[in-house]
Motif scaffolding. Structure first.
Motif, PDB file in Angstrom:
ATOM      1  N   ALA A 150       0.806  -1.293   0.063  1.00 46.20           N
ATOM      2  CA  ALA A 150      -0.129  -0.076   0.003  1.00 46.20           C
ATOM      3  C   ALA A 150       0.917   1.418   0.041  1.00 46.20           C
ATOM      4  O   ALA A 150       1.928   1.135   0.770  1.00 46.20           O
ATOM      5  N   PRO A 151       0.445   2.254  -0.823  1.00 43.95           N
ATOM      6  CA  PRO A 151       1.030   3.569  -0.690  1.00 43.95           C
ATOM      7  C   PRO A 151       0.957   4.124   0.528  1.00 43.95           C
ATOM      8  O   PRO A 151       0.116   4.086   1.501  1.00 43.95           O
ATOM      9  N   GLY A 152       1.683   5.201   0.864  1.00 48.24           N
ATOM     10  CA  GLY A 152       1.564   6.170   2.103  1.00 48.24           C
ATOM     11  C   GLY A 152       0.341   7.036   1.897  1.00 48.24           C
ATOM     12  O   GLY A 152      -0.003   7.425   0.718  1.00 48.24           O
ATOM     13  N   LEU A 153      -0.489   7.211   2.892  1.00 53.81           N
ATOM     14  CA  LEU A 153      -1.519   8.153   3.177  1.00 53.81           C
ATOM     15  C   LEU A 153      -1.257   9.660   3.284  1.00 53.81           C
ATOM     16  O   LEU A 153      -0.702   9.877   4.056  1.00 53.81           O
ATOM     17  N   PRO A 154      -1.562  10.403   1.935  1.00 55.02           N
ATOM     18  CA  PRO A 154      -1.184  11.770   2.167  1.00 55.02           C
ATOM     19  C   PRO A 154      -1.871  12.356   3.078  1.00 55.02           C
ATOM     20  O   PRO A 154      -3.162  12.085   3.383  1.00 55.02           O
ATOM     21  N   SER A 155      -1.565  13.771   3.349  1.00 49.83           N
ATOM     22  CA  SER A 155      -2.221  14.548   4.112  1.00 49.83           C
ATOM     23  C   SER A 155      -2.207  16.108   3.731  1.00 49.83           C
ATOM     24  O   SER A 155      -1.441  16.218   3.349  1.00 49.83           O
ATOM     25  N   ASN A 156      -3.397  16.694   3.748  1.00 47.76           N
ATOM     26  CA  ASN A 156      -3.566  18.138   3.348  1.00 47.76           C
ATOM     27  C   ASN A 156      -4.228  18.950   4.355  1.00 47.76           C
ATOM     28  O   ASN A 156      -5.320  18.602   4.476  1.00 47.76           O
ATOM     29  N   SER A 157      -3.632  19.953   4.741  1.00 48.56           N
ATOM     30  CA  SER A 157      -4.171  20.932   5.755  1.00 48.56           C
ATOM     31  C   SER A 157      -4.900  22.343   5.094  1.00 48.56           C
ATOM     32  O   SER A 157      -4.932  23.011   5.631  1.00 48.56           O
ATOM     33  N   ASP A 158      -4.390  22.287   3.607  1.00 42.39           N
ATOM     34  CA  ASP A 158      -4.809  23.478   2.960  1.00 42.39           C
ATOM     35  C   ASP A 158      -6.289  23.539   2.790  1.00 42.39           C
ATOM     36  O   ASP A 158      -6.811  22.932   1.984  1.00 42.39           O
ATOM     37  N   GLU A 159      -7.059  24.614   3.527  1.00 44.47           N
ATOM     38  CA  GLU A 159      -8.690  24.669   3.337  1.00 44.47           C
ATOM     39  C   GLU A 159      -9.067  24.627   1.770  1.00 44.47           C
ATOM     40  O   GLU A 159     -10.126  24.284   1.402  1.00 44.47           O
ATOM     41  N   SER A 160      -8.092  25.394   1.088  1.00 45.11           N
ATOM     42  CA  SER A 160      -8.700  25.922  -0.337  1.00 45.11           C
ATOM     43  C   SER A 160      -8.708  24.582  -0.990  1.00 45.11           C
ATOM     44  O   SER A 160      -9.514  24.399  -2.111  1.00 45.11           O
ATOM     45  N   SER A 161      -7.996  23.579  -1.031  1.00 45.36           N
ATOM     46  CA  SER A 161      -7.979  22.144  -1.480  1.00 45.36           C
ATOM     47  C   SER A 161      -8.995  21.668  -1.652  1.00 45.36           C
ATOM     48  O   SER A 161      -9.425  20.572  -2.283  1.00 45.36           O
ATOM     49  N   PHE A 162     -10.139  21.798  -0.398  1.00 44.93           N
ATOM     50  CA  PHE A 162     -11.296  21.132  -0.195  1.00 44.93           C
ATOM     51  C   PHE A 162     -12.264  21.606  -1.035  1.00 44.93           C
ATOM     52  O   PHE A 162     -13.341  20.931  -1.246  1.00 44.93           O
ATOM     53  N   LEU A 163     -12.213  22.737  -1.726  1.00 51.65           N
ATOM     54  CA  LEU A 163     -13.166  23.330  -2.459  1.00 51.65           C
ATOM     55  C   LEU A 163     -13.198  22.927  -4.177  1.00 51.65           C
ATOM     56  O   LEU A 163     -11.905  22.911  -4.787  1.00 51.65           O
TER      57      LEU A 163
ATOM     58  N   ALA B 157      -9.870  33.002  -8.051  1.00 52.79           N
ATOM     59  CA  ALA B 157      -9.272  34.077  -7.556  1.00 52.79           C
ATOM     60  C   ALA B 157      -7.838  33.519  -7.520  1.00 52.79           C
ATOM     61  O   ALA B 157      -6.756  33.955  -7.821  1.00 52.79           O
ATOM     62  N   ALA B 158      -7.800  32.284  -6.693  1.00 52.38           N
ATOM     63  CA  ALA B 158      -6.195  31.672  -6.782  1.00 52.38           C
ATOM     64  C   ALA B 158      -5.722  31.485  -7.826  1.00 52.38           C
ATOM     65  O   ALA B 158      -4.570  31.818  -8.064  1.00 52.38           O
ATOM     66  N   ASP B 159      -6.514  31.107  -8.919  1.00 54.38           N
ATOM     67  CA  ASP B 159      -6.119  30.639 -10.196  1.00 54.38           C
ATOM     68  C   ASP B 159      -5.530  32.063 -11.078  1.00 54.38           C
ATOM     69  O   ASP B 159      -4.314  31.883 -11.663  1.00 54.38           O
ATOM     70  N   ILE B 160      -6.261  33.019 -10.729  1.00 58.33           N
ATOM     71  CA  ILE B 160      -5.799  34.199 -11.328  1.00 58.33           C
ATOM     72  C   ILE B 160      -4.549  34.866 -10.780  1.00 58.33           C
ATOM     73  O   ILE B 160      -3.519  35.429 -11.485  1.00 58.33           O
ATOM     74  N   GLN B 161      -4.493  34.743  -9.592  1.00 54.98           N
ATOM     75  CA  GLN B 161      -3.160  34.917  -8.864  1.00 54.98           C
ATOM     76  C   GLN B 161      -1.933  34.343  -9.233  1.00 54.98           C
ATOM     77  O   GLN B 161      -0.896  34.920  -9.637  1.00 54.98           O
ATOM     78  N   ALA B 162      -2.255  32.974  -9.558  1.00 52.80           N
ATOM     79  CA  ALA B 162      -1.061  32.302  -9.910  1.00 52.80           C
ATOM     80  C   ALA B 162      -0.800  32.360 -11.306  1.00 52.80           C
ATOM     81  O   ALA B 162       0.731  32.438 -11.575  1.00 52.80           O
ATOM     82  N   LYS B 163      -1.695  32.858 -12.267  1.00 53.60           N
ATOM     83  CA  LYS B 163      -1.338  33.299 -13.492  1.00 53.60           C
ATOM     84  C   LYS B 163      -0.616  34.544 -13.747  1.00 53.60           C
ATOM     85  O   LYS B 163       0.233  34.913 -14.541  1.00 53.60           O
ATOM     86  N   ALA B 164      -1.597  35.656 -13.027  1.00 50.69           N
ATOM     87  CA  ALA B 164      -0.981  36.999 -13.362  1.00 50.69           C
ATOM     88  C   ALA B 164       0.125  37.428 -12.354  1.00 50.69           C
ATOM     89  O   ALA B 164       1.160  38.266 -12.651  1.00 50.69           O
TER      90      ALA B 164
END
Length: 723
Positions: A31-44, A53-60
């Protein structure tokens, strides 16, 4: 079908156990390792404004400075910072940047507070790995290094920010898991020793469920990687409780019936076959209700809940298979010696308390229904005061953790929203540069919004097609006031956007507002879908259209009573501003799904008693007498195991532990023991319409009296069925 399963397992117990061991070794090893994510934005999902808006920030603004860690300095004597102190901070910031710590991209000195007592070092990390364990590792190195660099100065320093929160949350989760695991182990062991007075029987579920847990965690890791699901550290704590709590429930369902069959004179191996035959359908239906309810979380818009649903469903599925194969195989191999050294298993006790409760339900079903229903309704009134909070980071760890101390101190020293400003990204829709003459008026309108401390033009992209306006709120990002304020900011940003432009509002408060909208969506989809699917399972089990309606209504009342009690305890007595936002969804699924287990066990036993020729009221009384001890034992153990989550020391698991344990107690000791059997007795034969699942297939035989108040025994045919 269940008789066939029982026959195969009992005939080949060694091969059954070997098959489980081989499966465990193969799955755990690969079995692979179970990852963990604490970034709330990744839940949406990407359709929400904060994610756009986050995508716009990353591009611009790919090089935009967004601090992932904040080193907060103050003098050791609490006084105002001197010029020498500020030079020390500049030196420390420079030396931190020169260390080239993994994930760290830029380190710069921050602004001093208005009272001159605090200043900061801001650390930017790779945005691609936000919320990932590698950034928690980087925060650990940063925290150690900055504390070393501050030695010899008049300063003290603490590290906060999202990366430090991820580190502290990770540490808190490990401590919580250890406490929950130990607490669960002790509760199950001690309770089983008290019930059976047999050490083998007390340790057996812990050993077998430990094996099941290893397999379930491996399968969950496979599913998480295969379907690219999000994971959160809180899931591990919940999994421990679900596996051991639900697994012990199914173990008890089986062992109580196995003991009963031995008392009725069955040969040991035949007793296990008959036990699997009699209780297998109830266990499978109960597990099916739980699995279906958990899988309904796939319909959630939150990545955290999307991952939790399949993970818990996998855990319960493996537990169900173990309950029908592994445990019967092990017990049939040991035989009645499993009850050693106790000899009480040979004789059925009078069950005086449960017999008296059964007689009470039989004589006064209307009064019992009214009183138990009134308790549920009164407790449900507390739901009117429910309020949600959205700060998953602070809810997942104690307030004493360093990153939480930094968050609190920054709110006092700076504007409460300074640690997590809101960004309004204004983008051209026609590809042309935006007219700069409109900027001042737009900034003034944003700054005039009620709840905004200040607004400013932060940066333009090189083509002039996207502008970032930074808005600082007066409130901490996760508070109700901040979320309300960002809603007003969105309205102004959208309505007053210049022609040929589009405005998108990002930042943590914007993310929390979208999470609020996502949870509201989940209430409207997950709840009814789970309820309908559970009703379908109940209908198939009971061959009835009527019974599923009042059974699901009863667990719905149980949910309301649980949420109401939790609101009164935590918002009223303890003083929390609200309950963690995902609590009602999780609580609904646990209370409705797992609470249905006890209803299923009780109603299945009631039907069995009715099939032996008893009238509805008598059948209800007998069902409570004989299934009551099982429900009481299973309900106590499961409620107590969920209560161990309160040992974790953080708001999320404390609230969840109380709510689910209280809900399980209500399901077992109010619904299953009183409300459901008394209401079924009142409705009578109509409860089983349009089928006749409660009618005796054969005329009941005259029972022979049994001394000592033991249960009436019945003649048995070769298959072990009573006639």
């Amino acid at each position: 079908m269940f008789r066939r399963i029982g026959n195969v397992v009992v005939r080949h117990p060694v091969w059954t156990i070997v098959a489980w061991l081989i499966a465990a070794v193969a799955i755990v090893a690969t079995a692979p390792g179970l990852p963990s994510n604490s970034d709330e934005s990744s839940f949406l999902p990407k359709s929400y404004e904060s994610i756009k808006a986050a995508d716009i920030q990353a591009k611009a603004f790919p090089a935009a400075f967004t601090p992932s860690a904040i080193a907060l300095y103050q003098r050791t004597d609490g006084g105002k910072l001197t010029a020498a102190d500020k030079k020390d901070v500049e030196r420390i910031s420079s030396e931190l940047g020169e260390k080239k710590i993994d994930q760290v991209q830029k380190v710069v000195p921050g602004q001093a507070s208005t009272d001159g007592r605090y200043t900061m070092t801001l650390v930017q990390m790779d945005s691609k790995n936000a919320g990932q364990p590698v950034q928690a590792d980087a925060a650990k190195v940063l925290r150690d290094d900055v504390k070393k660099l501050v030695k010899g100065t008049n300063l003290e320093v603490k590290l906060g920010g999202s990366a430090a929160q991820a580190l502290d949350q990770q540490d808190s989760s490990k401590r919580g898991e250890a406490l929950i695991g130990i607490g669960t182990f002790v509760i199950i062991l001690v309770t089983l020793l008290i019930i059976f007075r047999a050490p083998i029987l007390a340790f057996l579920p812990l050993i077998t469920i430990g094996l099941v847990s290893a397999i379930a965690n491996g399968l969950i890791a496979y599913a998480t990687k295969l379907f690219d699901l999000q994971a959160n550290s809180s899931i591990s704590s919940i999994l421990i409780v679900v596996l051991f709590g639900v697994g012990t429930d199914y173990f008890l369902f089986l062992m109580f019936r196995y003991r009963e069959r031995l008392r009725l004179g069955d040969e040991p191996k035949q007793a296990m076959v008959n036990a699997v035959d009699r209780v297998g359908e109830a266990i499978a239906s109960a597990a099916g209700a739980v699995i279906i309810a958990f899988l309904a979380l796939v319909l959630s818009t939150l990545g955290f809940l999307k991952q939790m649903g399949p993970a818990l469903a996998i855990a319960v599925t493996v537990t169900l298979i173990a309950g029908l194969t592994l445990i019967p195989a092990v017990v049939s191999l040991i035989g009645p010696k499993v009850f050693w050294p106790s000899k009480s298993w040979r004789h059925e006790p009078e069950n005086a308390r449960f017999a008296a409760l059964g007689r009470g339900v039989q004589k006064r079903p209307a009064l019992t229904t009214a009183l138990s229903g009134l308790v549920l309704v009164v407790l449900s009134l507390g739901t009117l005061g429910f309020n949600a909070t959205f700060d998953l980071a602070s809810g997942s760890m104690p307030k004493t953790k360093e990153s939480m101390v930094v968050q609190d101190e920054m709110q006092k020293a700076y504007s409460a929203g300074a640690a997590a400003p809101t960004d309004v990204y204004l983008s051209s829709t026609d590809g042309k540069a935006i007219d700069t003459t409109v900027f001042d008026a737009y900034v003034k309108k944003l700054g005039a919004v009620d709840g905004v401390a200040n607004a400013r033009l932060a940066q333009l992209n090189k083509d002039g097609t996207t502008i970032d306006f930074q808005v600082t709120l007066k409130y901490e990002a996760s508070t109700d006031k901040a979320i309300e304020t960002v809603g007003r900011v969105r309205d102004v940003a959208h309505d007053d956007a210049p022609p040929h432009t589009e405005a998108l509002v990002g930042g943590m408060s914007s993310i929390y507002k979208d999470i609020d909208a996502a949870v509201t969506h989940d209430y409207k989809t997950v709840f009814p879908v789970a309820a309908l699917l559970i009703m379908l399972i109940l209908g198939l089990l009971l061959r009835s259209v009527v019974a599923p309606w009042y059974l699901i209504a009863s667990v719905g009342l149980g949910f309301g009573a649980t949420l109401g009690a939790t609101v009164w305890i935590f918002q009223g007595a303890v003083g929390h501003s609200g309950l963690m936002f995902m609590l009602p969804v999780i609580m609904y699924l646990f209370v409705v799904a797992i609470g249905t287990d006890y209803n299923i066990l009780m109603i299945a036993r009631l039907r069995e008693e009715a099939r032996e020729g008893r009238e509805p009221r008598e059948a209800a009384g007998m069902a409570l007498r004989h299934a009551g001890p099982t429900v009481a034992a299973a309900g106590f153990i499961l409620a107590a195991t969920f209560a161990t989550m309160m040992l974790a020391g953080n708001a999320l698991l404390t609230e969840m532990g109380f709510a689910v344990s209280f809900g399980i107690a209500v399901a077992a000791f109010v619904m299953a023991m009183f409300f459901t059997p008394s209401l079924t007795a009142l409705i009578g034969h109509a409860a089983w319409w349009p089928g006749h699942a409660d009618r005796a297939k054969e005329p009941p035989s005259s029972p022979a009296p049994v001394s000592g108040g033991e249960r009436d025994t019945f003649a048995q045919d070769p298959a072990g069925r009573r006639t």
